[in-house]
Write a protein that holds these residues in place. Structure first.
Motif, PDB file in Angstrom:
ATOM      1  N   GLY A 271       6.804   2.879  -2.575  1.00 55.78           N
ATOM      2  CA  GLY A 271       7.451   3.858  -3.430  1.00 55.78           C
ATOM      3  C   GLY A 271       6.507   4.620  -4.316  1.00 55.78           C
ATOM      4  N   GLN A 272       5.229   4.634  -3.972  1.00 58.89           N
ATOM      5  CA  GLN A 272       4.244   5.336  -4.806  1.00 58.89           C
ATOM      6  C   GLN A 272       4.079   6.799  -4.420  1.00 58.89           C
ATOM      7  N   LEU A 273       4.608   7.195  -3.261  1.00 62.72           N
ATOM      8  CA  LEU A 273       4.545   8.588  -2.838  1.00 62.72           C
ATOM      9  C   LEU A 273       5.880   9.266  -3.061  1.00 62.72           C
ATOM     10  N   ASP A 274       5.844  10.566  -3.289  1.00 63.40           N
ATOM     11  CA  ASP A 274       7.067  11.355  -3.344  1.00 63.40           C
ATOM     12  C   ASP A 274       7.818  11.143  -2.029  1.00 63.40           C
ATOM     13  N   PRO A 275       9.137  10.944  -2.082  1.00 65.88           N
ATOM     14  CA  PRO A 275       9.894  10.667  -0.857  1.00 65.88           C
ATOM     15  C   PRO A 275       9.769  11.753   0.202  1.00 65.88           C
TER      16      PRO A 275
ATOM     17  N   ASP B 223      -3.662   3.555   6.647  1.00 64.01           N
ATOM     18  CA  ASP B 223      -2.931   2.335   6.271  1.00 64.01           C
ATOM     19  C   ASP B 223      -2.548   2.358   4.793  1.00 64.01           C
ATOM     20  N   LEU B 224      -3.461   2.786   3.943  1.00 63.99           N
ATOM     21  CA  LEU B 224      -3.173   2.809   2.504  1.00 63.99           C
ATOM     22  C   LEU B 224      -2.081   3.818   2.182  1.00 63.99           C
ATOM     23  N   LEU B 225      -2.067   4.939   2.861  1.00 65.27           N
ATOM     24  CA  LEU B 225      -1.003   5.921   2.639  1.00 65.27           C
ATOM     25  C   LEU B 225       0.343   5.379   3.101  1.00 65.27           C
ATOM     26  N   GLU B 226       0.361   4.697   4.222  1.00 62.90           N
ATOM     27  CA  GLU B 226       1.610   4.079   4.689  1.00 62.90           C
ATOM     28  C   GLU B 226       2.088   3.014   3.705  1.00 62.90           C
ATOM     29  N   GLN B 227       1.154   2.209   3.185  1.00 69.43           N
ATOM     30  CA  GLN B 227       1.512   1.198   2.192  1.00 69.43           C
ATOM     31  C   GLN B 227       2.035   1.847   0.923  1.00 69.43           C
ATOM     32  N   ALA B 228       1.380   2.931   0.492  1.00 65.57           N
ATOM     33  CA  ALA B 228       1.823   3.625  -0.726  1.00 65.57           C
ATOM     34  C   ALA B 228       3.240   4.163  -0.550  1.00 65.57           C
ATOM     35  N   ALA B 229       3.540   4.679   0.630  1.00 62.60           N
ATOM     36  CA  ALA B 229       4.893   5.169   0.887  1.00 62.60           C
ATOM     37  C   ALA B 229       5.886   4.019   0.862  1.00 62.60           C
ATOM     38  N   ALA B 230       5.537   2.897   1.483  1.00 62.45           N
ATOM     39  CA  ALA B 230       6.430   1.735   1.516  1.00 62.45           C
ATOM     40  C   ALA B 230       6.645   1.156   0.129  1.00 62.45           C
TER      41      ALA B 230
ATOM     42  N   ALA C 262       2.131  12.029  -5.400  1.00 56.39           N
ATOM     43  CA  ALA C 262       2.621  10.820  -6.059  1.00 56.39           C
ATOM     44  C   ALA C 262       4.090  10.958  -6.448  1.00 56.39           C
ATOM     45  N   ALA C 263       4.798   9.852  -6.437  1.00 58.84           N
ATOM     46  CA  ALA C 263       6.184   9.828  -6.899  1.00 58.84           C
ATOM     47  C   ALA C 263       6.233  10.135  -8.388  1.00 58.84           C
ATOM     48  N   ALA C 264       7.356  10.678  -8.823  1.00 60.18           N
ATOM     49  CA  ALA C 264       7.539  10.918 -10.245  1.00 60.18           C
ATOM     50  C   ALA C 264       7.453   9.595 -10.991  1.00 60.18           C
ATOM     51  N   PRO C 265       7.008   9.600 -12.265  1.00 62.39           N
ATOM     52  CA  PRO C 265       6.815   8.336 -12.997  1.00 62.39           C
ATOM     53  C   PRO C 265       8.010   7.412 -12.972  1.00 62.39           C
ATOM     54  N   ALA C 266       9.193   7.945 -13.054  1.00 58.10           N
ATOM     55  CA  ALA C 266      10.385   7.090 -13.074  1.00 58.10           C
ATOM     56  C   ALA C 266      10.610   6.416 -11.737  1.00 58.10           C
ATOM     57  N   GLU C 267      10.011   6.963 -10.682  1.00 60.50           N
ATOM     58  CA  GLU C 267      10.211   6.414  -9.349  1.00 60.50           C
ATOM     59  C   GLU C 267       9.109   5.446  -8.943  1.00 60.50           C
ATOM     60  N   ARG C 268       8.073   5.330  -9.789  1.00 59.77           N
ATOM     61  CA  ARG C 268       6.990   4.430  -9.437  1.00 59.77           C
ATOM     62  C   ARG C 268       7.444   2.982  -9.562  1.00 59.77           C
TER      63      ARG C 268
END
Length: 211
Positions: free
Chosen positions: A132-136, A123-130, A185-191
């Protein structure tokens, strides 16, 4: 009640060390320094004692999971805190290690130990993706599998390293998880703009993920 709790504690250590088939009630009687009659008064069969150990390990794990997830904050930080908290728990709580082993080895055991924490990881990984905290390009599903393998490795290391330095296994997990987090993790500019919630990447003992 003291005798019952003592038996569960001794049984956890025996099951963790020797597994279900390698542990007998007579062995437990000797380890606990309690007569076999007293053992069977509280637990008429080895399976009943194993179930009590499984319940103790499951309950301890759920307390940690619920304590970490209740804090809120960015999902990826909460996930990091949960992974480290699970590592500390596995390293320090023999009932948790025993429960993990018993639910894999014992016929008729309850759900596998990972079932009491892996759904929250997913669930936390799905939330992180939603959020924008994960690399696309990162798929949360294999990351959840990788996390399960990491925690499983901690179980094996903790079982072999009982005489090691306190915190050694958890420290290794922290280093490995830092590599995982950096790669997903998403790149800093994408967080997202909200950034980190204060203390959200800390586990129960205040250990923080390296940056």
């Amino acid at each position: 009640m003291r005798t019952r709790n003592h038996l569960i504690s001794v049984a956890a250590a025996e099951f963790d060390r020797n597994g279900y088939d390698g542990t007998s009630l007579s062995r437990l009687s000797r380890s606990a320094d309690i007569s076999i009659g007293a053992v069977t008064f509280h637990f008429s069969a080895k399976g009943e004692l194993a179930s009590a150990v499984e319940n103790a390990g499951w309950s301890a794990t759920r307390r940690v999971v619920e304590g970490v997830t209740a804090r809120g904050g960015p999902a990826l930080d909460t996930l990091s805190a949960l992974v480290l908290a699970l590592g500390r728990l596995v390293e320090t709580d023999v009932a948790v290690r025993a429960a993990a082993r018993l639910t894999q080895e014992r016929a008729g055991a309850g759900p596998e130990w990972c079932c009491c924490w892996l759904p929250e990881v997913r669930d936390l990984l799905e939330q992180a993706a939603a959020q924008g905290q994960l690399d696309p390009e990162v798929d949360p599903r294999p990351v959840a599998v990788l996390t399960a393998h990491l925690v499983g490795g901690v179980l094996a290391r903790a079982r072999r390293s009982r005489a090691g330095r306190p915190g050694e296994v958890t420290g290794e997990l922290g280093e490995l998880w830092w590599l995982v987090r950096r790669s997903i993790a998403a790149a800093p500019a994408e967080r997202p703009a909200e950034g980190r919630a204060e203390g959200s990447a800390e586990g129960p003992a205040g250990s923080e993920m390296p940056k």
